[in-house]
Design a protein around this motif. Structure first.
Motif, PDB file in Angstrom:
ATOM      1  N   GLY A  48       6.246  23.043   5.854  1.00  0.00           N
ATOM      2  CA  GLY A  48       5.266  23.941   5.244  1.00  0.00           C
ATOM      3  C   GLY A  48       4.525  23.341   4.062  1.00  0.00           C
ATOM      4  O   GLY A  48       3.328  23.554   3.888  1.00  0.00           O
ATOM      5  N   THR A  49       5.236  22.588   3.214  1.00  0.00           N
ATOM      6  CA  THR A  49       4.618  22.023   2.009  1.00  0.00           C
ATOM      7  C   THR A  49       5.353  20.756   1.609  1.00  0.00           C
ATOM      8  O   THR A  49       6.554  20.604   1.881  1.00  0.00           O
ATOM      9  CB  THR A  49       4.661  23.035   0.845  1.00  0.00           C
ATOM     10  OG1 THR A  49       4.084  22.445  -0.322  1.00  0.00           O
ATOM     11  CG2 THR A  49       6.087  23.468   0.523  1.00  0.00           C
ATOM     12  N   SER A  50       4.642  19.855   0.971  1.00  0.00           N
ATOM     13  CA  SER A  50       5.283  18.635   0.458  1.00  0.00           C
ATOM     14  C   SER A  50       5.668  18.788  -1.012  1.00  0.00           C
ATOM     15  O   SER A  50       6.208  17.864  -1.621  1.00  0.00           O
ATOM     16  CB  SER A  50       4.362  17.427   0.635  1.00  0.00           C
ATOM     17  OG  SER A  50       3.138  17.613  -0.043  1.00  0.00           O
ATOM     18  N   TRP A  51       5.400  19.963  -1.590  1.00  0.00           N
ATOM     19  CA  TRP A  51       5.821  20.241  -2.965  1.00  0.00           C
ATOM     20  C   TRP A  51       7.288  20.671  -2.974  1.00  0.00           C
ATOM     21  O   TRP A  51       7.715  21.474  -2.140  1.00  0.00           O
ATOM     22  CB  TRP A  51       4.974  21.346  -3.588  1.00  0.00           C
ATOM     23  CG  TRP A  51       3.577  20.915  -3.904  1.00  0.00           C
ATOM     24  CD1 TRP A  51       2.451  21.151  -3.172  1.00  0.00           C
ATOM     25  CD2 TRP A  51       3.154  20.164  -5.045  1.00  0.00           C
ATOM     26  NE1 TRP A  51       1.353  20.597  -3.778  1.00  0.00           N
ATOM     27  CE2 TRP A  51       1.750  19.978  -4.932  1.00  0.00           C
ATOM     28  CE3 TRP A  51       3.814  19.616  -6.147  1.00  0.00           C
ATOM     29  CZ2 TRP A  51       1.002  19.286  -5.881  1.00  0.00           C
ATOM     30  CZ3 TRP A  51       3.065  18.923  -7.087  1.00  0.00           C
ATOM     31  CH2 TRP A  51       1.688  18.762  -6.954  1.00  0.00           C
ATOM     32  N   ILE A  52       8.049  20.155  -3.900  1.00  0.00           N
ATOM     33  CA  ILE A  52       9.453  20.529  -4.045  1.00  0.00           C
ATOM     34  C   ILE A  52       9.707  20.990  -5.474  1.00  0.00           C
ATOM     35  O   ILE A  52       8.933  20.696  -6.391  1.00  0.00           O
ATOM     36  CB  ILE A  52      10.412  19.362  -3.717  1.00  0.00           C
ATOM     37  CG1 ILE A  52      10.195  18.201  -4.694  1.00  0.00           C
ATOM     38  CG2 ILE A  52      10.239  18.917  -2.270  1.00  0.00           C
ATOM     39  CD1 ILE A  52      11.237  17.103  -4.584  1.00  0.00           C
ATOM     40  N   THR A  56      -0.233  15.051   3.662  1.00  0.00           N
ATOM     41  CA  THR A  56       0.983  14.254   3.471  1.00  0.00           C
ATOM     42  C   THR A  56       1.991  14.541   4.572  1.00  0.00           C
ATOM     43  O   THR A  56       2.591  13.626   5.149  1.00  0.00           O
ATOM     44  CB  THR A  56       1.604  14.558   2.098  1.00  0.00           C
ATOM     45  OG1 THR A  56       0.658  14.236   1.064  1.00  0.00           O
ATOM     46  CG2 THR A  56       2.875  13.747   1.884  1.00  0.00           C
ATOM     47  N   LEU A  57       2.170  15.821   4.891  1.00  0.00           N
ATOM     48  CA  LEU A  57       3.114  16.215   5.944  1.00  0.00           C
ATOM     49  C   LEU A  57       2.674  15.690   7.307  1.00  0.00           C
ATOM     50  O   LEU A  57       3.499  15.201   8.096  1.00  0.00           O
ATOM     51  CB  LEU A  57       3.238  17.741   5.991  1.00  0.00           C
ATOM     52  CG  LEU A  57       3.781  18.439   4.747  1.00  0.00           C
ATOM     53  CD1 LEU A  57       3.747  19.957   4.933  1.00  0.00           C
ATOM     54  CD2 LEU A  57       5.195  17.977   4.423  1.00  0.00           C
ATOM     55  N   ILE A  58       1.388  15.794   7.592  1.00  0.00           N
ATOM     56  CA  ILE A  58       0.867  15.347   8.893  1.00  0.00           C
ATOM     57  C   ILE A  58       1.052  13.844   9.063  1.00  0.00           C
ATOM     58  O   ILE A  58       1.509  13.369  10.112  1.00  0.00           O
ATOM     59  CB  ILE A  58      -0.621  15.735   9.038  1.00  0.00           C
ATOM     60  CG1 ILE A  58      -0.749  17.263   9.156  1.00  0.00           C
ATOM     61  CG2 ILE A  58      -1.245  15.070  10.270  1.00  0.00           C
ATOM     62  CD1 ILE A  58      -2.165  17.777   9.015  1.00  0.00           C
ATOM     63  N   VAL A  59       0.714  13.091   8.025  1.00  0.00           N
ATOM     64  CA  VAL A  59       0.865  11.630   8.103  1.00  0.00           C
ATOM     65  C   VAL A  59       2.341  11.257   8.256  1.00  0.00           C
ATOM     66  O   VAL A  59       2.707  10.401   9.078  1.00  0.00           O
ATOM     67  CB  VAL A  59       0.266  10.949   6.857  1.00  0.00           C
ATOM     68  CG1 VAL A  59       0.581   9.460   6.852  1.00  0.00           C
ATOM     69  CG2 VAL A  59      -1.238  11.156   6.804  1.00  0.00           C
ATOM     70  N   ALA A  60       3.202  11.923   7.494  1.00  0.00           N
ATOM     71  CA  ALA A  60       4.640  11.625   7.563  1.00  0.00           C
ATOM     72  C   ALA A  60       5.211  11.953   8.941  1.00  0.00           C
ATOM     73  O   ALA A  60       5.958  11.149   9.522  1.00  0.00           O
ATOM     74  CB  ALA A  60       5.385  12.406   6.484  1.00  0.00           C
ATOM     75  N   ALA A  61       4.862  13.119   9.481  1.00  0.00           N
ATOM     76  CA  ALA A  61       5.385  13.529  10.784  1.00  0.00           C
ATOM     77  C   ALA A  61       4.926  12.583  11.882  1.00  0.00           C
ATOM     78  O   ALA A  61       5.710  12.197  12.763  1.00  0.00           O
ATOM     79  CB  ALA A  61       4.962  14.958  11.098  1.00  0.00           C
ATOM     80  N   ASN A  62       3.665  12.192  11.845  1.00  0.00           N
ATOM     81  CA  ASN A  62       3.152  11.266  12.852  1.00  0.00           C
ATOM     82  C   ASN A  62       3.731   9.868  12.684  1.00  0.00           C
ATOM     83  O   ASN A  62       3.944   9.152  13.667  1.00  0.00           O
ATOM     84  CB  ASN A  62       1.627  11.237  12.811  1.00  0.00           C
ATOM     85  CG  ASN A  62       1.004  12.414  13.542  1.00  0.00           C
ATOM     86  OD1 ASN A  62       0.856  12.390  14.757  1.00  0.00           O
ATOM     87  ND2 ASN A  62       0.659  13.451  12.803  1.00  0.00           N
ATOM     88  N   SER A  63       4.006   9.485  11.446  1.00  0.00           N
ATOM     89  CA  SER A  63       4.647   8.187  11.199  1.00  0.00           C
ATOM     90  C   SER A  63       6.052   8.162  11.798  1.00  0.00           C
ATOM     91  O   SER A  63       6.471   7.163  12.383  1.00  0.00           O
ATOM     92  CB  SER A  63       4.712   7.896   9.694  1.00  0.00           C
ATOM     93  OG  SER A  63       3.420   7.776   9.142  1.00  0.00           O
TER      94      SER A  63
END
Length: 324
Positions: free
Chosen positions: A126-130, A202-209
């Motif tokens: 959902g978000t890359s903020w923690i 950020t999430l999209i790039v990470a998931a595809n990576s």
């Protein structure tokens, strides 16, 4: 002439079947998809710790489930008369401390077994903020509306996410599982429009990576379907943040087309008709016509149960009656 762009959905080298066991974890979008699968009698488990939004909390939750870490009084806190856990959603909170711990550990036990037995894992980010608890530095799943002074806010990088999941998936538990990532189309505009866009990117790039790096990891474009195909506020609910039911139904349709086998789609459509029939309230329940109506669906349920004995139609059989 085509007046919209269609989202490219990659071909998957597998198809989901009713014999598969599916574990879903992540944001409220995971809950939406999981609810639809559950209604269609798929053997699914969804968010045993409640909704989880960020990648590190997903990773931490999966680790706790894998290692069956039992919770004790030291793991819960009290504020304004409510006991809660930073590892769990607010739905686990209660004025009764023992009740909170018991519910957490019951969910832990069932969730751990479901994760172990599953052959598909669907993760919705959902978000890359923690948020880190300032006193310990640990990432929390939920802030439970505590003042911001209790936390340090941070945005994860692509490398943070990729490295975290790569380490997690090195565990033998995930060796034979197919893992499907998707990014929630829910907008987190409290962060600001630009910050939300950076977070989702950020999430999209990470998931595809991860999908490129690991053979058993895949990506389904939920976020892109809403942003590029349903590019209109009429596809959002009244808060202008969450996708409307129509939007979720459209994503669900694409999800089924991409990931379900043909026999599975046909069975799911039959179950959907049974669900609609069960929701029907007859004007004349003692009529011959309604008797024929119920007989038709009793027979259909019996045929499906012959193929899939594990399916639970107890609710529907209370309405239509049972052939057994």
């Amino acid at each position: 002439m085509e007046f919209r762009t269609k989202t490219d959905i990659s071909k998957f080298d597998f198809k989901l079947d009713y014999s598969d066991k599916i574990f879903l974890i992540g944001s409220c979008f995971a809950e939406n998809i999981g609810k639809r699968m559950s209604c269609l009698k798929f053997p699914v488990t969804v968010n045993p710790f409640g909704i989880v939004y960020n990648p590190l909390s997903v990773i931490n939750t999966l680790r706790l489930l894998a290692y069956k870490k039992e919770f004790t009084e030291e793991d819960v806190r009290e504020r304004n008369g409510l006991w809660y856990s930073f590892s769990h959603h607010g739905s686990f909170s209660s004025p009764d401390k023992k009740e909170v711990i018991d519910r957490i550990n019951t969910s832990l036990t069932t969730g751990s077994s479901a994760l172990t037995d599953s052959n598909y894992l669907v993760i919705t980010l959902g978000t890359s903020w923690i948020y880190r608890l300032s006193e310990t530095g640990s990432v929390v799943n939920n802030c439970h509306k505590l003042p911001s002074i209790y936390f340090t806010r941070q945005r994860l990088s692509v490398d943070d996410i990729v490295d975290g999941f790569t380490e997690l998936f090195s565990n033998d538990l995930y060796r034979d599982k197919k893992i499907i990532f998707t990014v929630s189309p829910v907008r987190h505009i409290k962060d600001g429009i630009t910050a939300n866009s950076i977070s989702k990117a950020t999430l999209i790039v990470a998931a595809n990576s991860l999908a490129e790096k690991l053979d058993n990891v895949y990506y389904f474009p939920s976020y892109e379907i809403v942003m590029d195909e349903l590019i209109d506020y009429r596809f959002y609910s009244a808060d202008m943040l969450h996708p409307s039911d129509v939007a979720v139904d459209y994503i669900w349709k694409n999800f089924k087309t991409a990931l379900f086998s043909e026999p599975t789609i046909k069975i799911s459509e039959k179950i959907e008709k049974i669900n609609k029939a069960a929701a029907h309230r007859p004007l004349f329940p003692d009529s011959v016509q309604y008797a024929k109506f119920t007989e038709k669906f009793r027979s259909e349920i019996n045929r499906i149960k012959t193929l899939y004995p594990f399916m639970d139609f107890s609710g529907e059989e209370k309405i239509f009656g049972s052939l057994e």
